[in-house]
Design a protein around this motif. Sequence first.
Motif, short mmCIF file in Angstrom:
data_model
loop_
_atom_site.label_atom_id
_atom_site.label_comp_id
_atom_site.label_asym_id
_atom_site.label_seq_id
_atom_site.Cartn_x
_atom_site.Cartn_y
_atom_site.Cartn_z
N GLY A 85 65.33 74.10 58.33
CA GLY A 85 65.65 74.25 56.98
C GLY A 85 64.32 73.41 55.96
O GLY A 85 64.17 73.61 55.63
N THR A 86 65.47 72.52 56.07
CA THR A 86 65.22 70.60 55.29
C THR A 86 63.25 70.44 55.83
O THR A 86 62.38 70.68 55.03
CB THR A 86 65.58 69.18 55.49
OG1 THR A 86 67.49 69.58 55.75
CG2 THR A 86 65.50 68.53 55.07
N LEU A 87 62.58 70.69 57.43
CA LEU A 87 61.43 70.64 57.31
C LEU A 87 60.80 71.99 56.62
O LEU A 87 59.95 71.41 55.94
CB LEU A 87 61.29 70.26 58.57
CG LEU A 87 61.94 69.10 58.85
CD1 LEU A 87 62.05 69.10 60.60
CD2 LEU A 87 61.20 67.69 58.63
N LEU A 88 61.10 73.24 56.60
CA LEU A 88 60.84 74.13 55.91
C LEU A 88 60.47 73.80 54.91
O LEU A 88 59.38 74.03 54.47
CB LEU A 88 61.27 75.17 56.37
CG LEU A 88 60.54 76.45 55.85
CD1 LEU A 88 59.04 76.74 56.34
CD2 LEU A 88 61.53 77.95 56.24
N LYS A 89 61.43 74.10 53.82
CA LYS A 89 61.10 73.90 52.35
C LYS A 89 60.54 72.10 52.50
O LYS A 89 60.13 72.41 51.68
CB LYS A 89 62.31 73.33 51.92
CG LYS A 89 63.05 72.67 50.45
CD LYS A 89 62.63 74.22 50.29
CE LYS A 89 63.28 74.28 48.60
NZ LYS A 89 62.77 75.71 48.13
N ALA A 90 60.44 71.81 52.97
CA ALA A 90 59.00 70.61 52.93
C ALA A 90 57.84 70.46 52.57
O ALA A 90 57.04 70.11 51.90
CB ALA A 90 59.27 68.96 53.76
N LYS A 91 57.61 71.45 53.96
CA LYS A 91 56.17 71.91 54.14
C LYS A 91 55.54 73.02 52.92
O LYS A 91 54.67 73.58 52.05
CB LYS A 91 56.09 73.17 55.27
CG LYS A 91 55.47 74.02 55.16
CD LYS A 91 53.71 74.07 56.34
CE LYS A 91 52.73 74.99 56.24
NZ LYS A 91 52.61 75.37 56.63
N GLN A 92 57.06 74.11 52.26
CA GLN A 92 56.38 74.86 51.04
C GLN A 92 56.66 74.17 50.19
O GLN A 92 55.74 75.07 48.98
CB GLN A 92 57.56 75.86 51.14
CG GLN A 92 58.48 77.21 52.22
CD GLN A 92 59.40 77.29 52.03
OE1 GLN A 92 60.61 76.42 51.44
NE2 GLN A 92 59.19 78.43 53.18
N LEU A 93 57.15 73.06 49.83
CA LEU A 93 57.11 71.99 48.42
C LEU A 93 55.98 71.12 48.37
O LEU A 93 54.83 70.26 47.94
CB LEU A 93 58.05 70.75 48.55
CG LEU A 93 59.38 72.24 48.12
CD1 LEU A 93 60.65 70.81 48.16
CD2 LEU A 93 59.29 73.10 46.81
N GLY A 94 54.60 71.60 49.75
CA GLY A 94 53.66 70.87 50.25
C GLY A 94 53.80 69.42 50.17
O GLY A 94 52.59 68.21 50.64
N TYR A 95 55.08 68.94 50.99
CA TYR A 95 55.13 67.02 51.00
C TYR A 95 55.20 67.87 53.20
O TYR A 95 54.55 65.79 52.75
CB TYR A 95 56.65 67.08 50.98
CG TYR A 95 57.08 66.93 49.93
CD1 TYR A 95 56.98 65.94 48.63
CD2 TYR A 95 57.99 68.01 49.59
CE1 TYR A 95 57.23 66.08 47.69
CE2 TYR A 95 58.83 67.51 47.89
CZ TYR A 95 58.31 67.38 47.15
OH TYR A 95 58.82 66.79 45.85
#
Length: 158
Positions: free
Chosen positions: A115-125
Amino acid sequence: MIVISDTSPITNLIQIDSLDLLNAVFGKIIIPQTVYNELCELPDQKKILDDQDWISVVPAENRSAITQLETQLDKGEAEAIALAMELQPDFLIIDELKGRTIAEGMGIKIVGLLGTLLKAKQLGYIAELKPKLEQLVNQGFRINPKLYKHVLKLAEEE
């Protein structure tokens, strides 16, 4: 935002050279003393951790809760959940199923490494999630194949 982490998400991110994503997604991270001690068992990890000014070590105070939780979980998970009970964080980052189930049962909001990695992708990191998942798998991280596909679908990579 208050975010507490268990040991394995931090270790796994260090292994794939992506610890900075925790800071990017959540800002400051709090870990209990036992989690810090577990992470420092590997000398390379101690150096990396000690160089992060955004990771704070905060001792869990509720000894009776820790003792109770240790009957079902390892020490790091028990302290992370006990600290979450005390601080009421926005999230507890934890991957182990038993710990997640117990924390959720106590009303603690959880997120895992995926979930953390998915959020990082969604935020453009990160541009792509799949290479990070492959790195994790290559390091021995176990991901249920259905969950793997589901996360990639959520990341719009499948």
